[in-house]
Motif scaffolding. Structure first.
Motif, PDB file in Angstrom:
ATOM      1  N   UNK A 210       0.883  -1.486   0.186  1.00  0.00           N
ATOM      2  CA  UNK A 210      -0.248   0.056   0.136  1.00  0.00           C
ATOM      3  C   UNK A 210       0.753   1.225   0.131  1.00  0.00           C
ATOM      4  N   UNK A 211       1.960   0.698   0.479  1.00  0.00           N
ATOM      5  CA  UNK A 211       2.578   2.815   0.827  1.00  0.00           C
ATOM      6  C   UNK A 211       3.846   2.147   0.238  1.00  0.00           C
ATOM      7  N   UNK A 212       4.937   1.337   0.441  1.00  0.00           N
ATOM      8  CA  UNK A 212       6.526   0.531  -0.230  1.00  0.00           C
ATOM      9  C   UNK A 212       6.581  -0.026  -0.417  1.00  0.00           C
ATOM     10  N   UNK A 213       6.161  -1.563  -1.851  1.00  0.00           N
ATOM     11  CA  UNK A 213       6.048  -2.936  -2.005  1.00  0.00           C
ATOM     12  C   UNK A 213       7.100  -2.970  -2.010  1.00  0.00           C
ATOM     13  N   UNK A 214       8.089  -4.371  -1.513  1.00  0.00           N
ATOM     14  CA  UNK A 214       9.112  -4.692  -1.258  1.00  0.00           C
ATOM     15  C   UNK A 214       8.769  -6.372  -1.786  1.00  0.00           C
ATOM     16  N   UNK A 215       7.640  -7.121  -1.782  1.00  0.00           N
ATOM     17  CA  UNK A 215       7.770  -8.484  -1.678  1.00  0.00           C
ATOM     18  C   UNK A 215       7.905  -8.746  -2.865  1.00  0.00           C
ATOM     19  N   UNK A 216       8.559  -8.052  -4.118  1.00  0.00           N
ATOM     20  CA  UNK A 216       9.123  -8.895  -4.601  1.00  0.00           C
ATOM     21  C   UNK A 216      10.444  -9.343  -4.780  1.00  0.00           C
ATOM     22  N   UNK A 217      11.410  -8.253  -4.786  1.00  0.00           N
ATOM     23  CA  UNK A 217      12.106  -7.762  -4.312  1.00  0.00           C
ATOM     24  C   UNK A 217      12.536  -9.192  -3.300  1.00  0.00           C
ATOM     25  N   UNK A 218      11.981  -8.829  -2.168  1.00  0.00           N
ATOM     26  CA  UNK A 218      12.624 -10.039  -1.304  1.00  0.00           C
ATOM     27  C   UNK A 218      12.256 -11.050  -1.378  1.00  0.00           C
ATOM     28  N   UNK A 219      11.427 -11.241  -2.059  1.00  0.00           N
ATOM     29  CA  UNK A 219      11.443 -13.083  -2.819  1.00  0.00           C
ATOM     30  C   UNK A 219      11.828 -13.343  -3.785  1.00  0.00           C
ATOM     31  N   UNK A 220      12.728 -11.901  -4.802  1.00  0.00           N
ATOM     32  CA  UNK A 220      13.414 -12.315  -5.719  1.00  0.00           C
ATOM     33  C   UNK A 220      15.057 -12.434  -4.916  1.00  0.00           C
ATOM     34  N   UNK A 221      14.767 -12.014  -3.840  1.00  0.00           N
ATOM     35  CA  UNK A 221      16.300 -12.396  -2.800  1.00  0.00           C
ATOM     36  C   UNK A 221      16.563 -13.809  -3.005  1.00  0.00           C
ATOM     37  N   UNK A 222      15.168 -14.400  -1.941  1.00  0.00           N
ATOM     38  CA  UNK A 222      15.371 -15.618  -1.068  1.00  0.00           C
ATOM     39  C   UNK A 222      16.042 -16.819  -2.383  1.00  0.00           C
ATOM     40  N   UNK A 223      15.751 -16.898  -3.598  1.00  0.00           N
ATOM     41  CA  UNK A 223      15.317 -17.326  -4.825  1.00  0.00           C
ATOM     42  C   UNK A 223      16.758 -17.180  -5.397  1.00  0.00           C
ATOM     43  N   UNK A 224      17.561 -16.417  -4.816  1.00  0.00           N
ATOM     44  CA  UNK A 224      18.915 -15.920  -5.429  1.00  0.00           C
ATOM     45  C   UNK A 224      20.005 -17.394  -5.769  1.00  0.00           C
ATOM     46  N   UNK A 225      20.082 -18.131  -4.727  1.00  0.00           N
ATOM     47  CA  UNK A 225      21.267 -18.852  -5.279  1.00  0.00           C
ATOM     48  C   UNK A 225      20.401 -20.339  -5.559  1.00  0.00           C
ATOM     49  N   UNK A 226      18.842 -20.273  -5.868  1.00  0.00           N
ATOM     50  CA  UNK A 226      18.338 -21.552  -6.351  1.00  0.00           C
ATOM     51  C   UNK A 226      18.767 -21.844  -7.838  1.00  0.00           C
ATOM     52  N   UNK A 227      19.698 -22.971  -8.151  1.00  0.00           N
ATOM     53  CA  UNK A 227      20.172 -22.703  -9.783  1.00  0.00           C
ATOM     54  C   UNK A 227      18.654 -23.387 -11.256  1.00  0.00           C
ATOM     55  N   UNK A 228      19.360 -23.130 -12.081  1.00  0.00           N
ATOM     56  CA  UNK A 228      18.630 -22.100 -13.603  1.00  0.00           C
ATOM     57  C   UNK A 228      17.119 -22.108 -13.471  1.00  0.00           C
ATOM     58  N   UNK A 229      17.000 -20.951 -12.537  1.00  0.00           N
ATOM     59  CA  UNK A 229      15.531 -20.638 -12.661  1.00  0.00           C
ATOM     60  C   UNK A 229      15.146 -19.239 -14.124  1.00  0.00           C
TER      61      UNK A 229
END
Ligand code: FEO
Length: 384
Positions: free
Chosen positions: A335-354
């Motif tokens: 509603x005021x500072x969307x960060x969910x996509x960045x956080x989810x992306x970061x959580x997957x940063x070590x996952x291979x071949x995405x």
């Protein structure tokens, strides 16, 4: 129950447990399998959960038809199989335990004894002669604990596969094998794909006609189907084409976006769309679906500068099981500072071949003309 002329089923069905292994719902209960091999020497393959000690000992006694067991083979020390080792050893003081060295270390830790004067420590390809049947032990570390061995009986061409090829569900419940075997596999063994692959390579050298797991039914026909699924699962391959949309929504606006995407995907002819509310559906089922299908959309509201807790838990389940080889897209709300996509992306940063979708959908509280267009674009991209 006769598995072959000489092999008896002496396992039990559990319809009492609320959570298997402390976390998995089992609507159709759980089976703890155990087997008896009758020969010049008799061998018992594993015990069962502690709550079924008396029932199991009675079944064993009845199947022995007046005889006494010579060996207890302990393939796996997790308590759903090992809890009654002491009861067995007390009841049959002449019996000997066969297990891996690591299993005996665990026995000492669990029961205060490693049966130093009543044991056979087995290693890769060691054999145990029963008479007509010779058991060959094959190590299977991390399928699902480090001490695990599986056992091959060449006489009846039977593989006793420990947790491998197991499933949720008691044996008196009628249900599809793959659904509950997949939920079991990814929940419990999913992290150890490389180790399962190693075991499959060893098993490929054996002539197997029956698989006797520690959970779920004995597999007797079409073994290529089951082994094929295990190969796909353990190599993190895509089993089915389709899109899973997993969402975490507080007031229904992120849910509305997830549902709109599902609708658009269906309109465009996407074969299979699975919509999952992470707060209300079984987390293990959602994890299973994420590994089953080739595309995953993560939709979450922003929460405390992070993602909603159920989404964090879900992604943690995926990454700790080596989530890889898939297409991923994000829908975020804030509603005021969307960060969910960045956080989810970061959580997957070590996952291979995405492969990440070019389009990320952003809601600022609720669906707007702009976010609807983004959903249209994402649906187009995922159906390409
Ligand atoms: Fe069925 Fe890993 O115990």
């Amino acid at each position: 129950m006769h598995i072959t002329n000489d092999i008896r089923y002496i396992g039990v069905n559990d319809h009492e447990t609320d959570l298997f292994e402390g976390q998995y719902i089992v609507p159709n209960g759980m089976a703890y399998n155990s087997y008896l091999i009758l020969d010049e020497k008799t061998a018992v393959m594993d015990t069962v959960d502690r709550n079924f000690r008396d029932e199991w000992l009675e079944k064993l006694e009845s199947a022995l038809e007046g005889g006494t067991p010579d060996y207890l083979v302990v393939q796996h020390m997790e308590p759903d199989h090992s809890a009654n080792i002491t009861a067995f050893m007390e009841k049959y003081p002449d019996a000997v335990v066969a297990a891996s060295a690591k299993a005996f270390d665990m026995m000492k830790n669990f029961f205060g004894t490693d049966y130093a004067d009543r044991r056979i420590i087995v290693k890769e390809n060691d054999t145990l002669e029963l008479g007509k049947h010779t058991l060959t032990f094959v190590t299977a570390p991390m399928v699902h604990w480090p001490e695990v061995i599986v056992t091959y009986d060449a006489a009846d061409k039977v593989l006793f596969s420990a947790d491998g090829f197991g499933k949720f569900g008691a044996l008196d419940a009628e249900e599809d094998w793959a659904c509950e075997a997949r939920r079991y596999y990814f929940g419990i063994v999913g992290k150890y794909g490389a180790q399962v692959q190693a075991l499959l390579r060893k098993a490929a050298k054996l002539d197997i006609q029956k698989i006797c797991p520690l959970h779920g039914p004995v597999l007797t026909e079409d073994l290529g189907y089951y082994i094929g699924l295990y190969d796909t699962w353990s190599s993190y391959g895509v089993e089915s084409e389709g899109v899973v949309i997993a969402y975490a929504s507080v007031y229904g606006n992120t849910k509305a976006a997830a549902e709109l995407l599902a609708e658009k995907l269906s309109e465009k002819g996407c074969e299979k769309v699975v919509l999952t509310d992470l707060a209300r559906s079984d987390m293990a089922e959602a994890v299973e679906d994420a590994f089953r299908y080739g595309k995953l959309v993560l939709a979450s509201t922003t929460y405390n500068g992070d993602v909603f807790p159920f989404m964090r838990e879900f992604i943690n389940h995926l990454t700790e099981r080596n989530f890889c080889n898939r297409t991923v897209a994000f829908i975020e709300n804030g509603s005021w500072a969307p960060t969910a996509a960045r956080v989810m992306n970061k959580m997957l940063e070590n996952s291979k071949n995405l492969t990440f979708a070019e389009t990320t959908v952003q809601l600022r509280s609720s669906l707007s003309d702009e976010s609807r267009m983004q959903i249209e674009a994402l649906a187009e991209e995922l159906c390409r």
